[in-house]
Design an enzyme around this catalytic site. Sequence first.
Site, PDB file in Angstrom:
ATOM      1  N   CYS A  86      42.443  47.716  12.135  1.00  0.00           N
ATOM      2  CA  CYS A  86      41.891  46.889  13.198  1.00  0.00           C
ATOM      3  C   CYS A  86      41.465  47.676  14.437  1.00  0.00           C
ATOM      4  O   CYS A  86      40.727  47.163  15.273  1.00  0.00           O
ATOM      5  CB  CYS A  86      42.905  45.818  13.608  1.00  0.00           C
ATOM      6  SG  CYS A  86      43.252  44.613  12.300  1.00  0.00           S
ATOM      7  N   PHE A 133      43.139  37.331   7.683  1.00  0.00           N
ATOM      8  CA  PHE A 133      42.019  38.268   7.524  1.00  0.00           C
ATOM      9  C   PHE A 133      40.816  37.646   6.819  1.00  0.00           C
ATOM     10  O   PHE A 133      40.965  36.783   5.948  1.00  0.00           O
ATOM     11  CB  PHE A 133      42.460  39.518   6.772  1.00  0.00           C
ATOM     12  CG  PHE A 133      43.260  40.472   7.604  1.00  0.00           C
ATOM     13  CD1 PHE A 133      42.665  41.172   8.637  1.00  0.00           C
ATOM     14  CD2 PHE A 133      44.619  40.653   7.376  1.00  0.00           C
ATOM     15  CE1 PHE A 133      43.397  42.045   9.431  1.00  0.00           C
ATOM     16  CE2 PHE A 133      45.367  41.517   8.150  1.00  0.00           C
ATOM     17  CZ  PHE A 133      44.756  42.220   9.182  1.00  0.00           C
ATOM     18  N   HIS A 192      40.450  42.614  20.917  1.00  0.00           N
ATOM     19  CA  HIS A 192      40.501  42.363  19.473  1.00  0.00           C
ATOM     20  C   HIS A 192      41.514  41.257  19.187  1.00  0.00           C
ATOM     21  O   HIS A 192      42.698  41.404  19.518  1.00  0.00           O
ATOM     22  CB  HIS A 192      40.911  43.632  18.720  1.00  0.00           C
ATOM     23  CG  HIS A 192      41.264  43.385  17.286  1.00  0.00           C
ATOM     24  ND1 HIS A 192      40.322  43.027  16.349  1.00  0.00           N
ATOM     25  CD2 HIS A 192      42.448  43.413  16.641  1.00  0.00           C
ATOM     26  CE1 HIS A 192      40.919  42.859  15.182  1.00  0.00           C
ATOM     27  NE2 HIS A 192      42.211  43.083  15.336  1.00  0.00           N
ATOM     28  N   ASN A 194      40.445  37.333  11.586  1.00  0.00           N
ATOM     29  CA  ASN A 194      40.530  38.758  11.913  1.00  0.00           C
ATOM     30  C   ASN A 194      39.768  39.541  10.852  1.00  0.00           C
ATOM     31  O   ASN A 194      40.166  39.569   9.689  1.00  0.00           O
ATOM     32  CB  ASN A 194      42.006  39.177  11.950  1.00  0.00           C
ATOM     33  CG  ASN A 194      42.200  40.634  12.316  1.00  0.00           C
ATOM     34  OD1 ASN A 194      41.266  41.438  12.275  1.00  0.00           O
ATOM     35  ND2 ASN A 194      43.426  40.994  12.666  1.00  0.00           N
TER      36      ASN A 194
END
Length: 401
Positions: free
Chosen positions: A170, A218, A310, A343
């Site tokens: 990430c 994810f 993020h 994500n």
Amino acid sequence: MPGAATDDMVESRRYTQHAQGPAAVLAIGTENPTNIVLQDEFAGHYFSLTKCNHLTELKEKMKRICEKSGIEKRYMHMGDEFIRAHPEIIDKNLPSLDARADIAATEVLKLAESAARKAIAEWGRPATDITHLIFSTYSGCRAPSYDLQLASLLGLRPTVSRTILSLHGCSGGGRALQLAKELAENNRGARVLVACSEVILMCFGCPDVTNIVGHAIFGDGAGAVIVGGGPFDDDVERPLFEMVAASQTMIPGTGKEIGMQITSTGIDFQLTMKVPMLIRDNIQQCLLDAFRSMGNTDPPNWNDLFWAVHPGGRAILDSIEGTLQLQPSKLAASRHVLREYGNMSGATITFVLDEVRRRREKEDGEQQKQPEWGVMLAFGPGITIETMVLRTPKPCGLKEN
């Protein structure tokens, strides 16, 4: 032996090879697969797809995670037909790395190419003007690697300087942007294409206690950014964010909190529940260090900045908002991206920058006053925190006092 004239030429080049001022983000492009997965249906669908409905406690745990995730939908290349065609993906007793890598080789590149073409189109200059290419991904393990293949697809010059970043997770997007900043500022006229592309296929598998959080948050996506330093082509280029200062910090003793391991059945990833707390306890010092590197000894009011963070998960955003006492609007762009996409690992930060840009352009149109300074944050294995101080570019022709 080279003579004095050559020495003078080398010395002259040393003083003229740097850009004018800090590097800047010049264009952004993003892309996702077409297949949409709704978060409120994911747990039931996932456990049925993997033939794990008998794991009732784990299934209920995933349902709770999905409900509290702050995510409404994600994009994934994989669907029912894909899993039926590749049963080895959900069978731990069957090797599947080769099959995953073959499929990822196509899909990762497809997403990256589309995002890159969007960024180049927005930038307004020909692809052959790109001097450097940085490709970040955890979804590949072969050569020629994605950087070379993408350069060929886009028609970049054979002399383009290529770099590939692998398994940064990430934080990959933040690391790639910091490297692009350094390249642009130290090579006058350089234009750097950053491409980040990920597909969850490399990590997808049957649920267990170590991977259930990752499977719940994810998704797939790609982002591309053009970075360059001055002088800018005022007829074409429009700087979006100045990249003023950057730092990378590793939190000691946290190597096991976020991890990825390539195995015969794909990539096993680990994401522990300690991550939000560890980021919370270290984020303020990272920010202070970044601003002090600019000579700013007095920390700014964090609410006087704009934020591109993020969205590793809702708990991470909540922990940052709480410890820095941020107003809810400050992380609105990050929460929007988390809600709409989940994500997407290293690619996510490009989506957040794009959303921050959109919101600032909307506020400009409404003549709302905006913060001049901002921060970009990304987090990955290590635990690593990537920090970058951003600034709103001055309008063309307007000089600082």
